[in-house]
Design a protein around this motif. Sequence first.
Motif, PDB file in Angstrom:
ATOM      1  N   VAL A 275      -5.303   8.526  21.771  1.00 14.44           N
ATOM      2  CA  VAL A 275      -6.533   7.805  21.446  1.00 14.44           C
ATOM      3  C   VAL A 275      -6.626   6.507  22.245  1.00 14.44           C
ATOM      4  O   VAL A 275      -7.674   6.158  22.797  1.00 14.44           O
ATOM      5  CB  VAL A 275      -6.580   7.520  19.923  1.00 14.44           C
ATOM      6  CG1 VAL A 275      -7.722   6.576  19.593  1.00 14.44           C
ATOM      7  CG2 VAL A 275      -6.736   8.821  19.148  1.00 14.44           C
ATOM      8  N   LEU A 276      -5.513   5.793  22.327  1.00 15.04           N
ATOM      9  CA  LEU A 276      -5.527   4.481  22.969  1.00 15.04           C
ATOM     10  C   LEU A 276      -5.715   4.576  24.482  1.00 15.04           C
ATOM     11  O   LEU A 276      -6.472   3.796  25.074  1.00 15.04           O
ATOM     12  CB  LEU A 276      -4.239   3.737  22.643  1.00 15.04           C
ATOM     13  CG  LEU A 276      -4.162   2.276  23.078  1.00 15.04           C
ATOM     14  CD1 LEU A 276      -5.335   1.479  22.517  1.00 15.04           C
ATOM     15  CD2 LEU A 276      -2.841   1.661  22.641  1.00 15.04           C
ATOM     16  N   GLN A 278      -7.234   6.857  26.149  1.00 13.96           N
ATOM     17  CA  GLN A 278      -8.624   7.216  26.422  1.00 13.96           C
ATOM     18  C   GLN A 278      -9.537   6.000  26.264  1.00 13.96           C
ATOM     19  O   GLN A 278     -10.437   5.768  27.073  1.00 13.96           O
ATOM     20  CB  GLN A 278      -9.079   8.339  25.479  1.00 13.96           C
ATOM     21  CG  GLN A 278      -8.279   9.621  25.603  1.00 13.96           C
ATOM     22  CD  GLN A 278      -8.251  10.161  27.012  1.00 13.96           C
ATOM     23  OE1 GLN A 278      -9.271  10.546  27.573  1.00 13.96           O
ATOM     24  NE2 GLN A 278      -7.077  10.156  27.626  1.00 13.96           N
ATOM     25  N   ARG A 279      -9.273   5.197  25.234  1.00 14.69           N
ATOM     26  CA  ARG A 279     -10.121   4.029  25.009  1.00 14.69           C
ATOM     27  C   ARG A 279      -9.961   2.994  26.125  1.00 14.69           C
ATOM     28  O   ARG A 279     -10.931   2.414  26.602  1.00 14.69           O
ATOM     29  CB  ARG A 279      -9.782   3.386  23.658  1.00 14.69           C
ATOM     30  CG  ARG A 279     -10.704   2.224  23.328  1.00 14.69           C
ATOM     31  CD  ARG A 279     -10.384   1.597  21.991  1.00 14.69           C
ATOM     32  NE  ARG A 279     -11.421   0.612  21.704  1.00 14.69           N
ATOM     33  CZ  ARG A 279     -11.426  -0.627  22.161  1.00 14.69           C
ATOM     34  NH1 ARG A 279     -10.440  -1.044  22.934  1.00 14.69           N
ATOM     35  NH2 ARG A 279     -12.416  -1.447  21.866  1.00 14.69           N
ATOM     36  N   THR A 340      -7.037  -5.592  18.391  1.00 15.43           N
ATOM     37  CA  THR A 340      -8.005  -5.070  19.344  1.00 15.43           C
ATOM     38  C   THR A 340      -9.107  -6.111  19.526  1.00 15.43           C
ATOM     39  O   THR A 340      -9.760  -6.501  18.552  1.00 15.43           O
ATOM     40  CB  THR A 340      -8.618  -3.744  18.839  1.00 15.43           C
ATOM     41  OG1 THR A 340      -7.566  -2.779  18.721  1.00 15.43           O
ATOM     42  CG2 THR A 340      -9.675  -3.231  19.806  1.00 15.43           C
ATOM     43  N   LEU A 414     -11.213  12.122  16.353  1.00 10.58           N
ATOM     44  CA  LEU A 414     -11.885  11.138  17.188  1.00 10.58           C
ATOM     45  C   LEU A 414     -13.150  11.729  17.794  1.00 10.58           C
ATOM     46  O   LEU A 414     -14.218  11.100  17.779  1.00 10.58           O
ATOM     47  CB  LEU A 414     -10.942  10.663  18.292  1.00 10.58           C
ATOM     48  CG  LEU A 414     -11.524   9.707  19.337  1.00 10.58           C
ATOM     49  CD1 LEU A 414     -11.941   8.398  18.693  1.00 10.58           C
ATOM     50  CD2 LEU A 414     -10.499   9.448  20.445  1.00 10.58           C
ATOM     51  N   TYR A 418     -16.999  10.631  16.853  1.00 11.29           N
ATOM     52  CA  TYR A 418     -17.895  10.205  17.930  1.00 11.29           C
ATOM     53  C   TYR A 418     -19.217  10.974  17.846  1.00 11.29           C
ATOM     54  O   TYR A 418     -20.310  10.378  17.863  1.00 11.29           O
ATOM     55  CB  TYR A 418     -17.242  10.438  19.290  1.00 11.29           C
ATOM     56  CG  TYR A 418     -18.206  10.257  20.440  1.00 11.29           C
ATOM     57  CD1 TYR A 418     -18.440   9.005  20.985  1.00 11.29           C
ATOM     58  CD2 TYR A 418     -18.915  11.348  20.958  1.00 11.29           C
ATOM     59  CE1 TYR A 418     -19.343   8.836  22.026  1.00 11.29           C
ATOM     60  CE2 TYR A 418     -19.821  11.188  21.992  1.00 11.29           C
ATOM     61  CZ  TYR A 418     -20.033   9.933  22.524  1.00 11.29           C
ATOM     62  OH  TYR A 418     -20.926   9.770  23.549  1.00 11.29           O
ATOM     63  N   ASP A 464     -15.522   3.642  19.306  1.00  9.02           N
ATOM     64  CA  ASP A 464     -14.729   2.654  18.597  1.00  9.02           C
ATOM     65  C   ASP A 464     -14.682   2.928  17.096  1.00  9.02           C
ATOM     66  O   ASP A 464     -13.691   2.614  16.426  1.00  9.02           O
ATOM     67  CB  ASP A 464     -15.262   1.249  18.864  1.00  9.02           C
ATOM     68  CG  ASP A 464     -14.720   0.674  20.169  1.00  9.02           C
ATOM     69  OD1 ASP A 464     -13.762   1.263  20.717  1.00  9.02           O
ATOM     70  OD2 ASP A 464     -15.256  -0.341  20.646  1.00  9.02           O
ATOM     71  N   TYR A 467     -12.010   5.456  16.905  1.00  6.08           N
ATOM     72  CA  TYR A 467     -10.729   4.798  17.202  1.00  6.08           C
ATOM     73  C   TYR A 467     -10.199   4.079  15.961  1.00  6.08           C
ATOM     74  O   TYR A 467      -9.022   4.206  15.598  1.00  6.08           O
ATOM     75  CB  TYR A 467     -10.941   3.825  18.358  1.00  6.08           C
ATOM     76  CG  TYR A 467      -9.828   2.841  18.608  1.00  6.08           C
ATOM     77  CD1 TYR A 467      -8.691   3.218  19.302  1.00  6.08           C
ATOM     78  CD2 TYR A 467      -9.928   1.520  18.169  1.00  6.08           C
ATOM     79  CE1 TYR A 467      -7.671   2.302  19.549  1.00  6.08           C
ATOM     80  CE2 TYR A 467      -8.921   0.599  18.421  1.00  6.08           C
ATOM     81  CZ  TYR A 467      -7.792   0.997  19.106  1.00  6.08           C
ATOM     82  OH  TYR A 467      -6.807   0.089  19.351  1.00  6.08           O
ATOM     83  N   THR A 468     -11.057   3.331  15.298  1.00  2.00           N
ATOM     84  CA  THR A 468     -10.655   2.607  14.092  1.00  2.00           C
ATOM     85  C   THR A 468     -10.207   3.563  13.001  1.00  2.00           C
ATOM     86  O   THR A 468      -9.160   3.374  12.371  1.00  2.00           O
ATOM     87  CB  THR A 468     -11.816   1.741  13.578  1.00  2.00           C
ATOM     88  OG1 THR A 468     -12.211   0.823  14.599  1.00  2.00           O
ATOM     89  CG2 THR A 468     -11.417   0.987  12.317  1.00  2.00           C
ATOM     90  N   THR A 470      -9.101   6.682  13.217  1.00  2.00           N
ATOM     91  CA  THR A 470      -7.876   7.424  13.500  1.00  2.00           C
ATOM     92  C   THR A 470      -6.630   6.562  13.310  1.00  2.00           C
ATOM     93  O   THR A 470      -5.608   7.034  12.798  1.00  2.00           O
ATOM     94  CB  THR A 470      -7.895   7.992  14.936  1.00  2.00           C
ATOM     95  OG1 THR A 470      -8.222   6.954  15.865  1.00  2.00           O
ATOM     96  CG2 THR A 470      -8.899   9.106  15.068  1.00  2.00           C
TER      97      THR A 470
END
Length: 521
Positions: A275-276, A278-279, A340, A414, A418, A464, A467-468, A470
């Motif tokens: 996840v990270l 990719q972000r 973050t 994720l 999205y 985001d 992201y949060t 997950t």
Amino acid sequence: MLVTVSAGLLLIAVDMTVLYTALPTLTEELSADASQKLWIINAYPLVMAGLLLGAGTLGDRIGHKRMFLIGLVLFGTASVLAAFAPNPAVLIGARAFLAVGAAAMMPATLSLIRITFEDERERGIAIGVWGTMSVFGMALGPIVGGLLLEHFWWGSVFLINVPVVLIALVAAAFLAPGGSGNPDKPWDLLASTQIMVGLVGVVYAIKEITKPDPPPLHVVLALLAAAVGFLLFVRRQRGMAHPLIDFALLRDPRIMAGIAAAGLAMFADAGIQLVLTQRLQLVLGLTPLEAGVLVAALAVGALPAGIIGGAVLHRVGTRPLIAGGLLLTGAGALLTLALTPEMVPFLSLHPDHSAWITPGLVVVGAGSGLAMTAASAAIIGNAPAHRAGMAASVEEVSYELGSLSGVAILGSMLSALYTATVRLPADAPDSAREGLDQAIATAGELPDATTADALLSAAHQAFDHGYTATLLIATVVLVGGAALTARLLSRPAPTLSTTEILDGELAGTTGHLVTKGDPAE
């Protein structure tokens, strides 16, 4: 010898995550769709988990040194095939072939450590180094991928394996302890196939469920296939004289706690890294190398924590290290989220604001290193010696299932979040709803700059949200896992039956069957 087997494990762990930073580039070069991206990542741990149990007992049969050497040859060959794959289908097949070599190596590495190190303290340190290699390799993978992509094409992330394989082959041939194994032990390929059918069914069901409009028939058929595969596997094992897994091992709460801890640590590490990375690339615009360097903070925490944990394990016991390690990993996930910059606006004023996540990742790595070292000791140290290969395989399966579920569940969640939360501009193409990478590609093709900017803003905001969510889910799972393992490790060890004692005597290992209690108990 420890350096040699650790190098083999490092290769396996690096290939688990090396595609995380390479995935956006690879997707573009091979024109892979969302489903193919999932299978490119998951084919490796999926096939490995299906074969590991069989590989462990096969190592008991033909000798663990021989299994390690065979695995190295297969791994090197598959790496070449993956490097030059012309399309996603070939790459998925090559990743599955890589998993065959990895499955041959992994149980052999831990079994060779048990054979080589007889002193309890030395074995604890060796297991600490071994266990840390998994976390270290997973953290190193994104850096290796990013560094190679700075100078070469995406296939280089696989080709780099070949020289390491060649060096490890020569070193293992001379340094690893020999042994012909026990030729009377059978190898059950059918059982490995059955468990793999179950795993494929579960992963496919997860992928289908997280679609915007999940097809009910596909989900039901996948879950049915998974249930049938697992049921047939369990029935076959219970009716065999030499099963791939002796379910008596799972009656020991210390072994079960180790299995749970190993799987949960890998679940968190693999999911958070995916996840990270990719972000960092898709939202913040970092290069693959920059993203890989940041994520490597996991290794900065994992390596010393794993070694220290192995050194003090004989004094403090497994319970505080396992439960405390999982809690520390969960705290690291929360800290990563809290630091973050977009979540805490004043942090983004710093020119290198993406580096603020580093302390959280160091804590994640430290917690994982402690938990995985103690998990290895709990599993291997409490298994009878004549089940050493089987116990090693069970541990490796827990690692792979943890990694597989982390990628499949957190990665799919994720994507689903999205798709569910993105609010596209009225005139934006609906294809941007499929994922952030598709939204970025679509925005680049729009003639209207205002619409493109609005599309990117909406896509980043939706990503985001996912992201949060997950990272919060990973934290909850880790806290629950800490409570579960602490409870399991508070239970007394099971008493061996007369049949089990006689079986151990026949195997010449009676002295190992009565294991020492955990120092913490």
